[in-house]
Design a protein around this motif. Structure first.
Motif, PDB file in Angstrom:
ATOM      1  N   SER A  18     -44.614  59.584  -7.697  1.00 43.38           N
ATOM      2  CA  SER A  18     -45.552  58.849  -6.495  1.00 43.38           C
ATOM      3  C   SER A  18     -44.729  59.873  -5.062  1.00 43.38           C
ATOM      4  O   SER A  18     -46.185  60.050  -4.144  1.00 43.38           O
ATOM      5  N   LEU A  19     -43.898  60.173  -4.381  1.00 48.29           N
ATOM      6  CA  LEU A  19     -43.480  60.743  -3.269  1.00 48.29           C
ATOM      7  C   LEU A  19     -42.895  62.340  -3.793  1.00 48.29           C
ATOM      8  O   LEU A  19     -43.755  62.359  -2.523  1.00 48.29           O
ATOM      9  N   ALA A  20     -43.239  62.768  -4.688  1.00 54.28           N
ATOM     10  CA  ALA A  20     -42.764  63.847  -4.899  1.00 54.28           C
ATOM     11  C   ALA A  20     -43.622  65.065  -4.183  1.00 54.28           C
ATOM     12  O   ALA A  20     -43.894  65.491  -3.488  1.00 54.28           O
ATOM     13  N   PRO A  21     -45.221  64.327  -4.570  1.00 52.36           N
ATOM     14  CA  PRO A  21     -46.123  65.771  -3.863  1.00 52.36           C
ATOM     15  C   PRO A  21     -45.863  65.616  -2.383  1.00 52.36           C
ATOM     16  O   PRO A  21     -46.201  66.932  -1.977  1.00 52.36           O
ATOM     17  N   ALA A  22     -46.160  64.516  -1.481  1.00 55.49           N
ATOM     18  CA  ALA A  22     -45.576  64.314  -0.175  1.00 55.49           C
ATOM     19  C   ALA A  22     -44.130  64.824  -0.129  1.00 55.49           C
ATOM     20  O   ALA A  22     -44.547  65.739   1.664  1.00 55.49           O
ATOM     21  N   PRO A  27     -47.556  75.359   1.270  1.00 57.13           N
ATOM     22  CA  PRO A  27     -46.703  77.535   1.030  1.00 57.13           C
ATOM     23  C   PRO A  27     -47.322  77.540   2.732  1.00 57.13           C
ATOM     24  O   PRO A  27     -48.376  77.046   3.308  1.00 57.13           O
ATOM     25  N   PRO A  28     -47.040  78.415   2.796  1.00 63.65           N
ATOM     26  CA  PRO A  28     -47.956  78.884   4.259  1.00 63.65           C
ATOM     27  C   PRO A  28     -49.319  79.110   3.773  1.00 63.65           C
ATOM     28  O   PRO A  28     -50.120  79.625   3.987  1.00 63.65           O
ATOM     29  N   ASP A 247     -45.185  77.334  -8.608  1.00 63.18           N
ATOM     30  CA  ASP A 247     -45.301  75.954  -8.032  1.00 63.18           C
ATOM     31  C   ASP A 247     -44.577  75.653  -8.166  1.00 63.18           C
ATOM     32  O   ASP A 247     -44.317  74.541  -8.439  1.00 63.18           O
ATOM     33  N   HIS A 248     -43.751  76.583  -7.076  1.00 60.22           N
ATOM     34  CA  HIS A 248     -42.558  75.746  -6.496  1.00 60.22           C
ATOM     35  C   HIS A 248     -43.138  74.429  -5.178  1.00 60.22           C
ATOM     36  O   HIS A 248     -41.503  73.797  -5.325  1.00 60.22           O
ATOM     37  N   GLY A 249     -43.734  74.670  -4.523  1.00 62.01           N
ATOM     38  CA  GLY A 249     -44.225  73.193  -4.167  1.00 62.01           C
ATOM     39  C   GLY A 249     -45.488  73.316  -4.542  1.00 62.01           C
ATOM     40  O   GLY A 249     -46.247  72.414  -5.647  1.00 62.01           O
ATOM     41  N   PHE A 250     -46.131  72.265  -3.312  1.00 62.45           N
ATOM     42  CA  PHE A 250     -47.259  71.942  -3.610  1.00 62.45           C
ATOM     43  C   PHE A 250     -48.282  71.931  -2.319  1.00 62.45           C
ATOM     44  O   PHE A 250     -48.054  71.847  -1.387  1.00 62.45           O
ATOM     45  N   PRO A 251     -49.859  71.903  -2.467  1.00 63.03           N
ATOM     46  CA  PRO A 251     -50.714  72.594  -3.504  1.00 63.03           C
ATOM     47  C   PRO A 251     -49.520  73.769  -4.579  1.00 63.03           C
ATOM     48  O   PRO A 251     -49.547  74.786  -3.347  1.00 63.03           O
ATOM     49  N   ALA A 252     -49.862  73.764  -5.449  1.00 65.97           N
ATOM     50  CA  ALA A 252     -49.504  74.810  -6.369  1.00 65.97           C
ATOM     51  C   ALA A 252     -50.572  75.922  -5.942  1.00 65.97           C
ATOM     52  O   ALA A 252     -51.291  76.065  -5.654  1.00 65.97           O
ATOM     53  N   VAL A 356     -42.218  83.087  -1.825  1.00 61.72           N
ATOM     54  CA  VAL A 356     -43.197  83.028  -2.760  1.00 61.72           C
ATOM     55  C   VAL A 356     -43.174  83.853  -3.220  1.00 61.72           C
ATOM     56  O   VAL A 356     -42.809  84.679  -3.183  1.00 61.72           O
ATOM     57  N   LYS A 357     -43.387  83.889  -4.601  1.00 59.74           N
ATOM     58  CA  LYS A 357     -43.547  85.052  -5.313  1.00 59.74           C
ATOM     59  C   LYS A 357     -44.655  85.564  -4.808  1.00 59.74           C
ATOM     60  O   LYS A 357     -45.285  86.564  -4.402  1.00 59.74           O
ATOM     61  N   ARG A 358     -43.829  87.946  -4.998  1.00 62.54           N
ATOM     62  CA  ARG A 358     -44.328  88.380  -4.366  1.00 62.54           C
ATOM     63  C   ARG A 358     -45.578  89.092  -5.134  1.00 62.54           C
ATOM     64  O   ARG A 358     -45.541  89.192  -6.365  1.00 62.54           O
ATOM     65  N   ILE A 359     -45.979  89.693  -4.375  1.00 66.09           N
ATOM     66  CA  ILE A 359     -47.082  91.151  -5.227  1.00 66.09           C
ATOM     67  C   ILE A 359     -46.687  91.613  -5.798  1.00 66.09           C
ATOM     68  O   ILE A 359     -45.582  92.466  -5.251  1.00 66.09           O
ATOM     69  N   ALA A 360     -46.466  91.940  -7.455  1.00 62.94           N
ATOM     70  CA  ALA A 360     -45.663  93.178  -8.220  1.00 62.94           C
ATOM     71  C   ALA A 360     -46.807  94.242  -7.312  1.00 62.94           C
ATOM     72  O   ALA A 360     -47.824  94.319  -7.707  1.00 62.94           O
ATOM     73  N   VAL A 361     -46.646  95.125  -7.075  1.00 62.00           N
ATOM     74  CA  VAL A 361     -47.163  96.449  -6.778  1.00 62.00           C
ATOM     75  C   VAL A 361     -46.664  97.805  -8.164  1.00 62.00           C
ATOM     76  O   VAL A 361     -45.072  98.162  -8.328  1.00 62.00           O
ATOM     77  N   GLU A 362     -47.661  98.738  -8.444  1.00 63.66           N
ATOM     78  CA  GLU A 362     -47.242  99.332  -9.516  1.00 63.66           C
ATOM     79  C   GLU A 362     -48.342 100.619  -9.068  1.00 63.66           C
ATOM     80  O   GLU A 362     -49.242 100.529  -8.373  1.00 63.66           O
ATOM     81  N   THR A 363     -47.472 101.711  -9.076  1.00 64.25           N
ATOM     82  CA  THR A 363     -47.969 103.173  -9.224  1.00 64.25           C
ATOM     83  C   THR A 363     -48.812 103.236 -10.867  1.00 64.25           C
ATOM     84  O   THR A 363     -47.816 103.295 -11.467  1.00 64.25           O
ATOM     85  N   PRO A 364     -50.287 103.918 -10.527  1.00 69.31           N
ATOM     86  CA  PRO A 364     -50.573 103.588 -12.669  1.00 69.31           C
ATOM     87  C   PRO A 364     -50.081 104.623 -12.875  1.00 69.31           C
ATOM     88  O   PRO A 364     -49.648 105.690 -11.926  1.00 69.31           O
ATOM     89  N   LYS A 365     -50.630 104.675 -14.273  1.00 66.88           N
ATOM     90  CA  LYS A 365     -49.965 106.536 -14.811  1.00 66.88           C
ATOM     91  C   LYS A 365     -50.812 107.442 -14.172  1.00 66.88           C
ATOM     92  O   LYS A 365     -51.987 106.964 -14.600  1.00 66.88           O
ATOM     93  N   PRO A 366     -50.764 108.547 -14.281  1.00 63.67           N
ATOM     94  CA  PRO A 366     -51.111 110.112 -14.247  1.00 63.67           C
ATOM     95  C   PRO A 366     -52.277 109.652 -15.839  1.00 63.67           C
ATOM     96  O   PRO A 366     -51.865 109.654 -16.945  1.00 63.67           O
TER      97      PRO A 366
END
Length: 382
Positions: A18-22, A27-28, A247-252, A356-366
């Protein structure tokens, strides 16, 4: 004795739960300034309806005289069925308070508009809106700094508008920013937005697609298709981004299809005065078709969009990346400019210091038929 000890142990677990969420890490929060930031919190925001009746584009911008060079223009293209700007109000508020003129064309009359007509509707509404505010000293659109933002079906619409800008008399966008793309027709008679010839999108356009890792398969396929078919734009001017749930913290943080939406009731269309249609204008005859109606899946998604709240994914995965991409596009930068920026993929840290999990950045294939970047450079004739 054992029973008493077990009960005490279970009671302890329940108390901890019951205390865990508090006690969980938070999050940032939204940055106070800069990309993704609050902007001018003290400024008023003008909210207008351009046009009449059902044919309106909502316009939002800071109250007061525009800068001498005018305001950059962000065209916001909503998801199918999500026609009220309040569903994206928090993002619109961020844009308006950081100096943008935001145009939100209501290109769909829910359950009365065919997807096949959406591109022409959006193009017509935007052209009329830009003409209406052209001489307005407060709105003052800078037609040389235009960016298109799309969500779901709004993404193929944004790509179509970019491809047909020259032919339709619209300013060519410097940036197309598509979040969770979808709603693309799979064939000539299939339900959805039919794509224009995306090879007509000018080579100097910067194109970013952003998907999430929840319900991601369809958006992944659509995003890669759009990037691939815009084959006149070199890969050096394209990026494929994936926002990650955490979902490391709250709110996820949940990177779902509805994640780019963030409700702000201050932007409710119902509170913005719309001029009635002129009495001598008769609406065209209405003919219903099955593809006008929202499917059960679409209705569920629209409900999620209409109840979304702003969170860290909005501030840092969508708003911040758009802000940085627009700055790069307007300055002539490319995808490498963004990838080299350490802030671009960073999502900051939970309150306990965990990243916090970083954004995955990808250059698309030509594209297999794509020409080298040097041959795709803008010519003097364009």
């Amino acid at each position: 004795m054992r029973l008493t000890a077990r009960r005490a142990f279970l009671a302890g677990l329940l108390a901890y739960g019951s205390l865990a969420p508090a006690q969980a890490a938070s999050p940032p929060v939204q940055p106070k300034e800069g990309p993704g930031g609050i902007g001018d919190a003290q400024a008023g925001v003008t909210k207008r309806a351009l046009g009449r009746g059902a044919n309106v584009t909502f316009a939002f911008y800071m109250t007061g005289a525009a800068p001498a060079q005018g305001r950059p223009v962000a065209v916001f293209l909503h998801g199918w069925g999500a026609v009220n700007p309040q569903s994206y109000g928090a993002w619109i508020d961020h844009l308006a308070r950081t100096g943008w003129l935001v145009l939100f064309p209501r290109f769909q009359d829910v359950n009365r508009t065919r997807p096949a007509d959406a591109t022409a509707n959006a193009s017509r509404l935007l052209k009329a809106a830009l003409d209406e505010v052209a001489a307005d000293p407060e709105a003052k659109p800078d037609r040389g700094r235009v960016a298109l933002i799309g969500h779901l079906a709004g993404v193929p619409l944004a790509m179509n508008l970019a491809a047909e800008a020259a032919a339709s008399g619209l300013p060519a966008p410097k940036l197309v920013f598509g979040t969770m793309p979808g709603g693309i027709a799979s064939g000539p008679k299939a339900r959805g937005i039919a794509l224009a010839d995306l090879s007509a999108i000018p080579a100097e356009t910067l194109i970013l697609t952003v998907i999430g890792d929840r319900d991601a398969r369809a958006a992944d396929v659509a995003a890669r298709r759009l990037l691939r078919e815009a084959d006149a734009v070199p890969v050096e001017r394209k990026l494929f981004l994936r926002a990650l749930s955490d979902d490391h913290g709250f709110p996820a943080l949940a990177a779902t299809l509805a994640a780019p939406a963030a409700v702000d009731t201050a932007y409710d269309a119902g509170a913005i005065k719309v001029q009635p249609e002129a009495k001598d204008v008769k609406p065209p005859p209405f003919k219903w078709s099955a593809d006008m109606a929202l499917s059960g899946e679409q209705q569920t998604l629209v409900s999620q969009i209409n109840n979304a709240r702003a969170d860290t994914l909005d501030y840092l995965a969508f708003w911040k990346t758009f802000d940085l991409a627009a700055a790069a596009a307007f300055a002539g930068g490319n995808a490498a400019t963004l990838k080299m920026n350490p802030r671009f993929a960073d999502m900051e840290r939970w309150s306990d210091g965990w990243p916090v999990k970083r954004i995955a950045v990808e250059t698309p294939k030509p594209h297999p038929t794509a020409q080298p970047a040097a041959q795709n450079a803008p010519s003097a004739k364009r």
